[in-house]
Design a protein around this motif. Structure first.
Motif, PDB file in Angstrom:
ATOM      1  N   GLN A 192       8.628   0.380  -4.242  1.00  0.00           N
ATOM      2  CA  GLN A 192       7.164   0.260  -4.263  1.00  0.00           C
ATOM      3  C   GLN A 192       6.719  -1.120  -3.782  1.00  0.00           C
ATOM      4  O   GLN A 192       5.758  -1.239  -3.020  1.00  0.00           O
ATOM      5  CB  GLN A 192       6.634   0.542  -5.678  1.00  0.00           C
ATOM      6  CG  GLN A 192       5.161   0.847  -5.713  1.00  0.00           C
ATOM      7  CD  GLN A 192       4.793   2.071  -4.874  1.00  0.00           C
ATOM      8  OE1 GLN A 192       5.525   3.051  -4.795  1.00  0.00           O
ATOM      9  NE2 GLN A 192       3.657   2.021  -4.232  1.00  0.00           N
ATOM     10  N   ALA A 193       7.419  -2.160  -4.200  1.00  0.00           N
ATOM     11  CA  ALA A 193       7.075  -3.516  -3.750  1.00  0.00           C
ATOM     12  C   ALA A 193       7.310  -3.662  -2.250  1.00  0.00           C
ATOM     13  O   ALA A 193       6.516  -4.306  -1.551  1.00  0.00           O
ATOM     14  CB  ALA A 193       7.881  -4.557  -4.525  1.00  0.00           C
ATOM     15  N   ILE A 194       8.380  -3.072  -1.770  1.00  0.00           N
ATOM     16  CA  ILE A 194       8.656  -3.107  -0.331  1.00  0.00           C
ATOM     17  C   ILE A 194       7.524  -2.406   0.414  1.00  0.00           C
ATOM     18  O   ILE A 194       6.975  -2.946   1.378  1.00  0.00           O
ATOM     19  CB  ILE A 194      10.014  -2.448  -0.002  1.00  0.00           C
ATOM     20  CG1 ILE A 194      11.156  -3.267  -0.595  1.00  0.00           C
ATOM     21  CG2 ILE A 194      10.181  -2.277   1.502  1.00  0.00           C
ATOM     22  CD1 ILE A 194      12.504  -2.571  -0.550  1.00  0.00           C
ATOM     23  N   PHE A 195       7.166  -1.220  -0.047  1.00  0.00           N
ATOM     24  CA  PHE A 195       6.101  -0.446   0.583  1.00  0.00           C
ATOM     25  C   PHE A 195       4.809  -1.251   0.665  1.00  0.00           C
ATOM     26  O   PHE A 195       4.137  -1.278   1.693  1.00  0.00           O
ATOM     27  CB  PHE A 195       5.875   0.854  -0.190  1.00  0.00           C
ATOM     28  CG  PHE A 195       4.765   1.708   0.365  1.00  0.00           C
ATOM     29  CD1 PHE A 195       4.986   2.519   1.461  1.00  0.00           C
ATOM     30  CD2 PHE A 195       3.512   1.698  -0.215  1.00  0.00           C
ATOM     31  CE1 PHE A 195       3.964   3.299   1.984  1.00  0.00           C
ATOM     32  CE2 PHE A 195       2.480   2.476   0.302  1.00  0.00           C
ATOM     33  CZ  PHE A 195       2.710   3.276   1.405  1.00  0.00           C
ATOM     34  N   GLN A 196       4.454  -1.923  -0.411  1.00  0.00           N
ATOM     35  CA  GLN A 196       3.196  -2.670  -0.449  1.00  0.00           C
ATOM     36  C   GLN A 196       3.245  -3.957   0.358  1.00  0.00           C
ATOM     37  O   GLN A 196       2.202  -4.482   0.742  1.00  0.00           O
ATOM     38  CB  GLN A 196       2.819  -2.971  -1.898  1.00  0.00           C
ATOM     39  CG  GLN A 196       2.457  -1.728  -2.672  1.00  0.00           C
ATOM     40  CD  GLN A 196       2.248  -1.988  -4.152  1.00  0.00           C
ATOM     41  OE1 GLN A 196       2.494  -3.082  -4.650  1.00  0.00           O
ATOM     42  NE2 GLN A 196       1.792  -0.964  -4.865  1.00  0.00           N
ATOM     43  N   SER A 197       4.443  -4.470   0.640  1.00  0.00           N
ATOM     44  CA  SER A 197       4.572  -5.777   1.289  1.00  0.00           C
ATOM     45  C   SER A 197       4.744  -5.734   2.799  1.00  0.00           C
ATOM     46  O   SER A 197       4.553  -6.758   3.456  1.00  0.00           O
ATOM     47  CB  SER A 197       5.770  -6.528   0.694  1.00  0.00           C
ATOM     48  OG  SER A 197       5.590  -6.720  -0.678  1.00  0.00           O
TER      49      SER A 197
END
Length: 172
Positions: free
Chosen positions: A35-40
């Motif tokens: 999720q953090a990768i997706f948002q970043s």
């Protein structure tokens, strides 16, 4: 129904246990916060402006219809005391017609926009999975877990999220 829920919960725990035991048996295990990768990554930030551009005409049409409906509603409230019965009927008919047009345009717009968002999210998640797989193979990882499935991990050095963000930030 209760038995079904219990069996589903047992199956989920069994699956998680099997995944955990498989991960424990692996020599080199890493994890990534999907999720953090997706948002970043820049690909995610590029989706919304692209979709706004794709659906720009329909969005403008909906916005204009909303303005028109608001105008005529305010006019009805403001001028109701001085309007004849025929003017009131005409105004009601106008509002009904605008409401119908709004539903005809806004409904398909919402559905189309949601469908395209899902398509784009799917593409991005596939890019993330591909990047993780490529990175894991090059770095000789035996397993990469999603950080949301981890309850505890002593060694934070196994987090490959930053590396995956860097890889995906270089590709468009």
């Amino acid at each position: 129904m209760k038995l079904f829920k219990q069996s589903m919960a047992a199956a989920a725990l069994l699956t998680a246990g099997m995944m955990s035991s498989a991960a424990l048996a692996a020599d080199k295990v890493g994890y990534a916060n999907i999720q953090a990768i997706f948002q970043s990554i820049p690909q995610t930030q590029a989706v919304e402006p692209a979709l706004r551009e794709e659906f720009k005409d329909q969005m403008q049409q909906v916005a204009q219809l909303e303005k028109d409906i608001t105008y005529y509603q305010e006019k009805a409230q403001r001028d109701e005391a001085t309007m004849s019965e025929q003017e009131k009927k005409d105004l009601q008919a106008k509002l009904m017609e605008l409401g119908r047009k709004y539903q005809e345009v806004a409904g398909p717009l919402k559905q189309g926009l949601q469908q395209r968002q899902q398509e784009e999210r799917g593409k991005i998640f596939q890019q993330i999975a591909d990047a993780i797989n490529t990175y894991a193979e090059k770095q000789n990882y035996d397993a990469i877990l999603n950080s949301t499935s981890l309850l505890y991990l002593k060694d934070k050095e196994q987090d490959i999220s930053k590396e995956i963000i860097e890889i995906l930030s270089k590709t468009k």
